[in-house]
Motif scaffolding. Structure first.
Motif, short mmCIF file in Angstrom:
data_model
loop_
_atom_site.label_atom_id
_atom_site.label_comp_id
_atom_site.label_asym_id
_atom_site.label_seq_id
_atom_site.Cartn_x
_atom_site.Cartn_y
_atom_site.Cartn_z
N MET A 258 -43.61 -6.61 49.76
CA MET A 258 -44.19 -6.74 51.11
C MET A 258 -43.26 -7.58 51.99
O MET A 258 -42.95 -7.23 53.13
CB MET A 258 -45.54 -7.47 51.03
N GLY A 259 -42.84 -8.72 51.42
CA GLY A 259 -41.97 -9.64 52.17
C GLY A 259 -40.69 -8.95 52.61
O GLY A 259 -40.27 -9.05 53.77
N LEU A 260 -40.08 -8.19 51.69
CA LEU A 260 -38.82 -7.54 52.03
C LEU A 260 -39.03 -6.39 53.02
O LEU A 260 -38.15 -6.10 53.84
CB LEU A 260 -38.13 -7.04 50.75
N THR A 261 -40.21 -5.76 52.95
CA THR A 261 -40.51 -4.72 53.94
C THR A 261 -40.60 -5.34 55.34
O THR A 261 -40.04 -4.82 56.31
CB THR A 261 -41.85 -4.02 53.59
N VAL A 262 -41.28 -6.50 55.41
CA VAL A 262 -41.38 -7.18 56.71
C VAL A 262 -39.98 -7.61 57.18
O VAL A 262 -39.63 -7.48 58.36
CB VAL A 262 -42.33 -8.41 56.61
N TYR A 263 -39.17 -8.10 56.24
CA TYR A 263 -37.79 -8.52 56.56
C TYR A 263 -37.02 -7.35 57.18
O TYR A 263 -36.35 -7.49 58.20
CB TYR A 263 -37.12 -8.99 55.27
N ASP A 264 -37.15 -6.18 56.56
CA ASP A 264 -36.49 -4.98 57.09
C ASP A 264 -37.02 -4.63 58.47
O ASP A 264 -36.27 -4.24 59.37
CB ASP A 264 -36.75 -3.78 56.16
N MET A 265 -38.35 -4.77 58.63
CA MET A 265 -38.94 -4.40 59.92
C MET A 265 -38.46 -5.34 61.02
O MET A 265 -38.18 -4.92 62.15
CB MET A 265 -40.47 -4.45 59.84
N LEU A 266 -38.34 -6.62 60.68
CA LEU A 266 -37.89 -7.59 61.69
C LEU A 266 -36.41 -7.35 62.05
O LEU A 266 -35.95 -7.74 63.11
CB LEU A 266 -38.08 -9.02 61.18
N ALA A 267 -35.69 -6.71 61.11
CA ALA A 267 -34.27 -6.40 61.39
C ALA A 267 -34.17 -4.97 61.90
O ALA A 267 -33.34 -4.20 61.46
CB ALA A 267 -33.46 -6.57 60.11
N PHE A 268 -35.02 -4.62 62.88
CA PHE A 268 -35.09 -3.21 63.31
C PHE A 268 -33.79 -2.73 63.95
O PHE A 268 -33.52 -1.55 64.00
CB PHE A 268 -36.28 -2.98 64.25
N ASP A 269 -32.95 -3.67 64.42
CA ASP A 269 -31.68 -3.25 65.04
C ASP A 269 -30.52 -3.38 64.06
O ASP A 269 -29.37 -3.50 64.45
CB ASP A 269 -31.40 -4.11 66.29
N ARG A 270 -30.81 -3.35 62.75
CA ARG A 270 -29.79 -3.66 61.76
C ARG A 270 -28.80 -2.52 61.53
O ARG A 270 -29.14 -1.34 61.68
CB ARG A 270 -30.43 -4.05 60.43
N SER A 271 -27.60 -2.94 61.09
CA SER A 271 -26.61 -1.95 60.68
C SER A 271 -26.53 -1.89 59.15
O SER A 271 -25.81 -1.08 58.60
CB SER A 271 -25.24 -2.35 61.24
N LEU A 272 -27.26 -2.79 58.47
CA LEU A 272 -27.19 -2.86 57.01
C LEU A 272 -28.31 -2.02 56.40
O LEU A 272 -29.36 -1.84 57.02
CB LEU A 272 -27.35 -4.32 56.55
N PRO A 273 -28.10 -1.53 55.15
CA PRO A 273 -29.15 -0.72 54.52
C PRO A 273 -30.42 -1.54 54.28
O PRO A 273 -30.37 -2.76 54.18
CB PRO A 273 -28.52 -0.33 53.17
N GLY A 274 -31.54 -0.84 54.16
CA GLY A 274 -32.82 -1.50 53.87
C GLY A 274 -32.98 -1.78 52.39
O GLY A 274 -32.12 -1.42 51.57
N LYS A 275 -34.09 -2.41 52.03
CA LYS A 275 -34.31 -2.80 50.63
C LYS A 275 -34.62 -1.58 49.74
O LYS A 275 -35.05 -0.54 50.23
CB LYS A 275 -35.47 -3.80 50.56
N ARG A 276 -34.40 -1.78 48.44
CA ARG A 276 -34.63 -0.70 47.48
C ARG A 276 -35.07 -1.33 46.16
O ARG A 276 -34.58 -2.41 45.80
CB ARG A 276 -33.31 0.04 47.29
N TRP A 277 -36.01 -0.69 45.45
CA TRP A 277 -36.43 -1.19 44.14
C TRP A 277 -35.55 -0.57 43.05
O TRP A 277 -35.28 0.63 43.09
CB TRP A 277 -37.90 -0.85 43.89
N LEU A 278 -35.07 -1.39 42.12
CA LEU A 278 -34.28 -0.89 41.00
C LEU A 278 -35.09 -1.08 39.72
O LEU A 278 -35.67 -2.16 39.50
CB LEU A 278 -32.97 -1.68 40.86
N SER A 279 -35.10 -0.07 38.87
CA SER A 279 -35.79 -0.21 37.59
C SER A 279 -35.06 -1.26 36.75
O SER A 279 -33.92 -1.65 37.06
CB SER A 279 -35.78 1.12 36.85
N ARG A 280 -35.70 -1.67 35.66
CA ARG A 280 -35.10 -2.66 34.76
C ARG A 280 -33.71 -2.19 34.30
O ARG A 280 -32.74 -2.94 34.32
CB ARG A 280 -36.04 -2.82 33.57
#
Ligand code: FAD
Length: 536
Positions: free
Chosen positions: A110-132
């Motif tokens: 949730m936190g990282l989703t909000v972080y991505d949303m607040l960076a709406f003008d970003r040039s960097l990729p958004g968050k992603r979940w990686l399996s173990r």
């Protein structure tokens, strides 16, 4: 002509006291608005907290957890501005947040989703979940037991934060501003409620002089309140809380930057790549006293080492190369613990205290320095009756390439090789450190090929950089060069393997006698002794 003469001959619109990232950003912004500007720094540019930070240009997940969305949004925007205007110094950095049972994936996601949303003008990729399995594949240093997986997200790093500060000062000087290091602001001069300027002391000669200015900005970071207490001696409520933050420098242990949580108090901290090493930090504990005396204590080292080794077992027994400690200036809030105090800055206008024309900046992150500077200079312009908009959001830093970074880098490497016959490793290093200005170093080498000599066997830095630092970058001591123009001093050899060459080249450029050279050598040893590894 004395060093103070450059300050004494005219009345400046703006005098900035303090040459950290905030003070220099103010000076740059003001010069770009065509104000006449002077800046004085008691030691060296970036010598204070600026050279002791985690070197991240980030919104800050920690501040998101505190619900400070405005600060996070502002700083994510600043991250974009810096990636664009200083791409040679500010780089995207992928982070892993490993998730161990029983920590909940939901909250973090949730936190990282909000972080991505607040960076709406970003040039960097958004968050992603990686399996173990994916997490262990890309980061084999992680402890596999209990690992659920990891989030991958992006922020930015300024490994040479000191040079970002320096390039602000260069921009100031290029625009006609005067920058003087080893010059201490002593007393504020006020007449009938109006600031006239500041009395300063040249710390190299002991000479004193007056700097006349219509507006004075106190940008002294953790020293701001102490100086104000002397400048305007009248009782006032506390303005700052000081908090110490410690970092450990270890051999490179991970491929990625990691976000970890301390098992002791749940605080977030980092393992960061830094020039072939791992930087682990930081702590956040109350501090009292002279900020210059902050050092790492055995308890700080144990806190970080134990916390980090739960996720990266190799950290427990890794050799500790060095530590460094810095002091945060946090705008005062009475009750909470240090790590809960907000990182937002405050700007004080002292006209009601009988000092019209004096402004003080309290707190603020390095990431926010440009935004803070814009606000300060807006206020200063109001006091000066001057109308001009800030231009820093669009103006490139002095070394920024005039083209796309990834395409520019190999081009510049080839150019440096062709111009000065520099081997690819050195050429690449110079291009990364100096950006477009690396051509000026190559020119020194082309004129005097002996300046291509490496400074020590394990760094790509060369002798020409020392000459350049003295001539163009205000370097006056070996520490200025080894710790703040380069990061040679922040490496396993602590700069000792390069010290003789640096002292001898600086001595030539600055006319040191053998006794002075010896004194400078000892001064460097004393300076790094403060950063020494505490016994644990
Ligand atoms: C451990 C730690 C980690 C951090 N990590 C990050 C991070 O990753 N990202 C981020 O954005 N921020 C980070 N910060 C915060 C950031 O480093 C600071 O906000 C920033 O460096 C403050 O800059 P400044 O210019 O206000 O202060 P300083 O850098 O301290 O500059 C003040 C200057 O004033 C000079 N001075 C003092 N007295 C006088 C005088 N009388 N006359 C002239 N000069 C004087 C000092 O020598 C000093 O150079 C971190 C801070 C700490 C402590």
């Amino acid at each position: 002509m004395g060093r103070l003469d450059a300050l004494a001959t005219r009345r400046f619109d703006l005098l900035v006291v303090g040459g950290g990232i905030v003070g220099t950003a103010i000076a740059r912004d003001a010069v770009l608005r065509h104000l006449s500007v002077a800046l004085v720094e008691q030691e060296d540019l970036a010598w204070g907290t600026t050279s002791r930070s985690s070197r991240l240009i980030h919104g800050g997940l920690r501040y998101l957890a505190h619900g400070d969305f405005r600060l996070v949004r502002q700083d994510l925007h600043e991250r974009e501005v810096l990636l664009r205007t200083a791409p040679h110094l500010v780089h995207p950095l992928p982070f892993l947040v490993p998730l161990y049972r029983p920590r909940s994936r939901w909250w973090l996601g949730m936190g990282l989703t909000v972080y991505d949303m607040l960076a709406f003008d970003r040039s960097l990729p958004g968050k992603r979940w990686l399996s173990r399995q994916e997490a262990l594949q890309i980061e084999p240093a992680l402890r596999p037991q209990g690992l659920e997986g990891a989030f991958l997200y992006y922020d930015a790093q300024a490994p040479y934060m000191e040079r970002l500060c320096l390039e602000n000062a260069i921009a100031c000087a290029q625009g006609g501003g005067v920058v003087l290091t080893r010059c201490r602001a002593i007393a504020l001069r006020v007449h009938r409620g109006q600031v006239l300027g500041v009395e300063v002391e040249d710390r190299l000669t002991g000479e004193r002089g007056q700097v006349e200015a219509r507006v004075v900005v106190n940008a002294l970071g953790p020293w701001a309140e102490g100086w104000l207490g002397e400048a305007l001696p009248r009782p006032r409520r506390p303005l700052l809380r000081l908090s110490k933050g410690v970092h450990l420098l270890l051999p490179s242990l991970t491929r990625h930057a990691l976000v970890l949580f301390s098992p002791q108090d749940g605080r977030l901290f980092f393992v960061l790549p830094l020039e072939g090493c791992s930087l682990v930090g930081t702590t956040d504990t109350p501090f009292a006293g002279d900020p210059a005396s902050a050092t790492a204590e055995p308890g700080d080292v144990a806190y970080l080492r134990e916390g980090a080794s739960l996720a990266v077992p190799g950290i427990q027994d890794a050799p500790l190369y060095t530590t460094y400690a810095g002091v945060r200036a946090l705008a005062f809030t009475p009750t909470r613990r240090e790590s809960d105090v907000g990182r937002r800055h405050r700007l004080l206008d002292h006209r009601r205290e009988g000092a019209k024309g004096l402004l003080t900046v309290l707190g603020g992150k390095a990431t926010a320095a440009r935004a803070i500077a814009r606000e300060v200079v807006d206020t200063a312009c109001g006091l000066l009756g001057w109308e001009a908009e800030s231009r820093t959001a669009r103006t490139l830093f002095p070394g920024a390439p005039r083209g796309e970074w990834k395409a520019w880098l190999p081009f510049q490497e080839a150019f440096l090789h062709q111009q000065a016959n520099l081997p690819p490793t050195n050429a690449r290093h110079l291009a990364r450190l100096y950006g477009e200005r690396s051509a000026e170093i190559a020119l020194l080498v082309a004129r005097e090929p002996s300046l291509a000599e490496p400074l020590c066997p394990h760094h790509p830095d060369i002798l020409a950089q020392v000459r350049y630092a003295v001539q163009q970058e205000w370097a006056l001591t070996p520490g200025d060069f080894l710790l703040r123009r380069t990061l040679i001093g922040l490496s396993p050899c602590r700069g000792l393997d390069a010290l003789d060459k640096v002292v001898s080249e600086m001595g030539r450029a600055l006319g040191w006698s053998p006794a002075e050279a010896q004194c400078q050598r000892e001064g460097y040893l004393q300076e790094i002794a403060l950063w020494n590894t505490p016994r644990v």
